[in-house]
Design a protein around this motif. Structure first.
Motif, PDB file in Angstrom:
ATOM      1  N   ILE B 226     -10.054   0.525  -3.728  1.00 56.29           N
ATOM      2  CA  ILE B 226     -10.074   1.897  -4.255  1.00 56.29           C
ATOM      3  C   ILE B 226      -8.704   2.563  -4.044  1.00 56.29           C
ATOM      4  O   ILE B 226      -8.150   3.169  -4.967  1.00 56.29           O
ATOM      5  N   ARG B 227      -8.147   2.423  -2.855  1.00 56.75           N
ATOM      6  CA  ARG B 227      -6.836   3.014  -2.570  1.00 56.75           C
ATOM      7  C   ARG B 227      -5.769   2.456  -3.515  1.00 56.75           C
ATOM      8  O   ARG B 227      -4.968   3.211  -4.076  1.00 56.75           O
ATOM      9  N   CYS B 228      -5.788   1.155  -3.724  1.00 59.28           N
ATOM     10  CA  CYS B 228      -4.770   0.542  -4.589  1.00 59.28           C
ATOM     11  C   CYS B 228      -4.945   0.967  -6.044  1.00 59.28           C
ATOM     12  O   CYS B 228      -3.960   1.255  -6.733  1.00 59.28           O
ATOM     13  N   LEU B 229      -6.180   1.013  -6.526  1.00 60.02           N
ATOM     14  CA  LEU B 229      -6.397   1.408  -7.926  1.00 60.02           C
ATOM     15  C   LEU B 229      -6.002   2.871  -8.130  1.00 60.02           C
ATOM     16  O   LEU B 229      -5.413   3.216  -9.163  1.00 60.02           O
ATOM     17  N   ASP B 240       3.487  -4.774  -2.680  1.00 56.71           N
ATOM     18  CA  ASP B 240       2.469  -4.655  -1.627  1.00 56.71           C
ATOM     19  C   ASP B 240       1.123  -4.205  -2.192  1.00 56.71           C
ATOM     20  O   ASP B 240       0.078  -4.741  -1.833  1.00 56.71           O
ATOM     21  N   VAL B 241       1.171  -3.212  -3.089  1.00 57.65           N
ATOM     22  CA  VAL B 241      -0.073  -2.729  -3.696  1.00 57.65           C
ATOM     23  C   VAL B 241      -0.730  -3.843  -4.505  1.00 57.65           C
ATOM     24  O   VAL B 241      -1.932  -4.114  -4.378  1.00 57.65           O
ATOM     25  N   ARG B 242       0.071  -4.531  -5.311  1.00 57.34           N
ATOM     26  CA  ARG B 242      -0.493  -5.595  -6.148  1.00 57.34           C
ATOM     27  C   ARG B 242      -0.985  -6.766  -5.290  1.00 57.34           C
ATOM     28  O   ARG B 242      -1.937  -7.460  -5.644  1.00 57.34           O
ATOM     29  N   SER B 243      -0.311  -6.978  -4.148  1.00 56.80           N
ATOM     30  CA  SER B 243      -0.746  -8.039  -3.228  1.00 56.80           C
ATOM     31  C   SER B 243      -2.104  -7.704  -2.627  1.00 56.80           C
ATOM     32  O   SER B 243      -2.980  -8.569  -2.524  1.00 56.80           O
ATOM     33  N   GLU B 244      -2.246  -6.463  -2.202  1.00 55.67           N
ATOM     34  CA  GLU B 244      -3.523  -6.094  -1.584  1.00 55.67           C
ATOM     35  C   GLU B 244      -4.666  -6.208  -2.586  1.00 55.67           C
ATOM     36  O   GLU B 244      -5.753  -6.697  -2.261  1.00 55.67           O
TER      37      GLU B 244
END
Lengths: 390, 390
Positions: B226-229, B240-244
Motif C-alpha cells: 500500500i505504501r509503495c503504490l 527501492d520502491v520498485r524493489s519492495e
C-alpha cells in the motif's frame, strides 16, 4: 534493496504428528535404503525412534541407525556415520534430532558420496561435488539446519570447529513438529532460542542499509522469539508458543533474514563463539548469549552502529525511554538483561573461562578470519571482544 | 498455528541486471533447447528479448520464441506454444514477461510433456504427471506466478477461466529485476500491485485464527504494498520502491501468506473476479480492486469477520479513529478509497457491466464452486456480492 539470490527448496512439513508425512517424500524420490542418525536416548525414550522405524519398515525402506551425536557434533561420529551409510549403500540420510544431528547428517551425506575423508571438505582441501539427500525430523529448533546449506562440526583432535556449506546440503524435506520439543529441558530450549535470535540479529546488525520491509520482517521474527522465550516458563506445552519459536527458528538462518542486504550478516559473535564452543565445550547458544551483547558493547564503545542499535532498542526491545536518550546503549544493555533473565550466563567467567585463556581463544578464532563487517575483525579486535565478554 | 506444508523451491535471482545469472541455472540442469515465451512488443522494444537471445546463443542453447501472450492468457496461445515446444524438443520453457506469460509458460510446460490437449488438464479430465521445467525472467510483479504452482488460462471459445495447479509447475529459477519494470505503464503497475495486495488479504481475511507472527508478516507485506503504490506516481524509477513492490509480490501468493492457517485463504474475490475477467476481459487486478472492497462490505453487512476487518483497519490501513468506533466498516471503506485513489474503478458499472449481466456472471463463477470460507459461497451469495459490486 541489494541484489540477492534466495533459494530455500526444503519442503517444510510443519505441525503436530506430521512425521508420517516424510514417508511419501522418500517414496517419491524412490529411496529404499536410509541411514538414520540420532542424538542421545531421548528419541528412544519418547518412542519417536521406534515410531519412525515402524513407518520405514511398513514402507519397505531398509534402515540402520547411528546414535550418539552430541552437541557441538564431533568429527568421529560423522566418520562413524559415513562408514555405516556406505555399508548399507544408503540413498539418503535421515536425522532425527536437533541442529547437531542435522549438521552431522549433512556431513555424513557428503562423506558417504565421496572417497575422501570428510574433514578434507571442511578444511577446503576438496570441493563438494555430490551429497546424499537429507530428509529429517527436527526435535529442537534453533539452528535452521533443517533448511540451510550449512553444517558445523568439531574436530576433537585439533579442537577446531569448522563449517561446511554447499547447496547440495540443503535438506529436501524437514518435519518440524513443535510438540516433539515439549520434553526438551527448558534451559536447552532457551539456548536454542537465543541461537535463532542471534541469527536474525547477525543480519539485522549488519546495517540499516536495506528496504523497510526487510527490516520489518526481521523485527517481527526477533520480537516473536524474545516474547516466546520470556513466556516460556509458563508455556512449556503451549503449542502456539512452541510453534512460533519453531517457525521463527526455521527462517532465522535460512538466508531469509539477510535477503536484500549488502552482505550475509556480521557473524563475529558466531565465529568467536565457535572458538569458545570448540575449546570449552560451551553450548552454542550459550556462547552467543555471552558474546553478542558484549560484541554490541564493544562496537558501541567505538561509536559504530549507533543507528542500528537505536532501532533495535525501540523496534525490537520495545524501549520507550533511555538515560540521556542513549537508546543504542540501552539496547545493548537490554539484550544482556534479557539473556540473564533466561538464567543464561552473560560473561565468560560464568562458564569457567579465565583472562589467561583469552590468547588461546583469540588464536583459535583468528584461524577462521576474515569475518565481521560492522568491525572487520583482526586478532586484536577478537581479543578485545573477548576481554569485553570476560 | 495450524499444520502446514510450505514448499517454495524456486531460486529467486533478485536485482538489477541479474538476467545473465539465469544461464548458469540452465547449464547446471544440462538444458540445451528452450522455448522462449513473451507477451507484446515491449520486450523487443526494450532490447531485453535480444539480450536474452544473445545470452542463450553465447551459451550454445538453441531457442525459439513464441510471442503475443495477452493479459488473461488464452488457450489458443498455449496450444501454439505447446506445438512450438514439441517441434524443437524443448527441454525447458523460458517466459520473459509478467504473470500471464509465466502462467502460459507453465501450461505450455505441461502440454509439451504430454500427448493430451492442455485443456483436458484444466478441466481435470487428466491428471498432470510431467512438465518441462520453467526458468523465467519477470517483467511485471503481481501474480507470484514466478514462484507458485499455479497457472490461470482463459478458454476464449467457452469463456471459461480455469486454474491449473501442480508442484511440477513451480519455476526452478526466476529472475526478478525491479528495473525491468520501470517502463510498464503506471496503471498496469497499480493493477498488479492490487493483485499482490489481494493475495495477502485473501489469506489475512480468512480469520485471525493463527499465530501473531503470521499476522505480523502478512501485515508487513500488505502495508508495504500500500505504501509503495501510494508513492508510485513520484517513484516510477525509484529502485527501492520498485524493489519492495517486487519483493512483496513474490511472496504474496507463494503460499507464504497462508502458512499456519486453517485454510489457504478465502479467495471469493478471485473466483468471482475470474468470471468478470473471463467474460468482460477486465484486467485481473481491476477485478480485484472492484470485488474485494465490495466483498468486504457484503461480509460486514452479515455481521461476519468484524474482528479481522478491525485489525485490518488499524494494523494495515493505519486508521486511528472511526465513526461510531466502527473500525471494521472504516477498514472496508478505506480499502475502497485506496483503490479509487490509484485511479482504478471500484464498481462494475465503471467497467461497463450492467445489472442485467449479473446472472451470466454468477452462473459463470458458480462453475468453479466450492469456494469461499468466510462465507462459503453458493449461487445466491455470488449474485449478492456481484450486486454489491455493481
Amino acid at each position: 534493496m541489494h541484489t540477492f539470490t534466495y533459494h530455500s527448496p526444503t519442503k517444510i512439513i510443519f505441525g503436530q504428528d506430521t512425521a508420517p508425512n516424510l514417508i511419501p517424500e522418500l517414496h517419491n524420490a524412490k529411496i529404499s535404503r536410509v541411514l538414520v542418525l540420532t542424538g542421545g536416548k531421548s528419541v528412544y525414550a519418547s518412542g519417536l525412534h521406534g515410531a519412525v522405524a515402524d513407518l520405514l519398515n511398513q514402507a519397505g525402506i531398509r534402515h540402520e541407525t547411528v546414535s550418539g551425536v552430541l552437541p557441538n557434533p564431533r568429527l568421529s561420529k560423522v566418520r562413524e556415520g559415513v562408514a555405516a551409510a556406505k555399508a548399507i549403500q544408503a540413498q539418503a540420510i535421515l536425522p532425527i534430532g536437533g541442529g547437531s544431528v542435522f549438521d552431522s547428517a549433512k556431513a555424513v551425506a557428503v562423506g558417504a558420496a565421496s572417497e575422501y575423508d570428510i574433514w578434507d571438505f571442511m578444511t577446503r582441501k576438496h570441493t563438494i561435488a555430490a551429497a546424499l539427500p537429507v530428509y529429517g525430523i527436527l526435535t529442537l529448533s534453533g539452528t535452521s539446519s533443517e533448511v540451510n546449506n550449512t553444517a558445523v562440526i568439531s574436530n576433537e583432535a585439533t579442537q577446531e570447529k569448522f563449517a561446511l556449506a554447499h547447496e547440495l546440503l540443503i535438506p529436501r524435506a524437514a518435519v518440524v513438529d513443535p510438540a516433539l520439543q515439549y520434553s526438551v529441558p527448558l534451559n536447552q530450549v532457551c539456548y536454542s532460542g537465543v541461537d535463532a535470535l542471534s541469527h536474525v540479529l547477525e543480519a539485522y546488525f549488519e546495517s540499516l542499509d536495506t528496504s523497510e520491509v526487510i527490516l520489518e520482517h526481521c523485527e517481527a521474527y526477533a520480537k516473536t522469539i524474545i516474547r516466546c522465550l520470556r513466556g516460556l516458563p509458563g508455556a512449556r506445552e503451549n503449542y502456539d508458543v512452541r510453534s512460533e519459536l519453531a517457525f521463527c527458528s526455521i527462517y532465522a538462518h535460512s538466508g531469509w533474514a539477510s535477503v536484500g542486504r549488502a552482505r550475509r550478516g556480521d557473524f563475529t559473535s558466531h565465529r568467536i563463539g565457535h572458538a569458545l564452543g570448540g575449546i570449552f565445550d560451551v553450548p552454542h547458544g550459550v556462547t552467543l548469549g555471552i558474546l553478542m551483547p558484549n560484541w554490541m558493547r564493544y562496537v558501541y564503545d567505538r561509536g559504530l552502529c549507533r543507528d542500528t542499535f537505536t532501532r533495535f532498542a525501540t523496534h525490537i526491545m520495545g524501549i520507550k525511554e533511555a538515560p540521556d536518550n542513549d537508546f543504542a546503549l540501552a539496547g545493548a544493555q537490554a539484550f544482556k538483561d534479557f539473556v540473564r533473565s533466561l538464567g543464561m550466563p552473560v560473561s565468560m567467567r560464568e562458564v569457567g573461562v579465565k583472562e589467561t585463556d583469552i590468547p588461546a581463544l583469540a588464536e583459535n578464532a583468528s584461524r577462521s578470519l576474515p569475518f565481521g563487517c560492522v568491525i572487520p575483525m583482526d586478532p586484536e579486535h577478537i581479543a578485545g571482544v573477548l576481554r569485553q565478554a570476560l
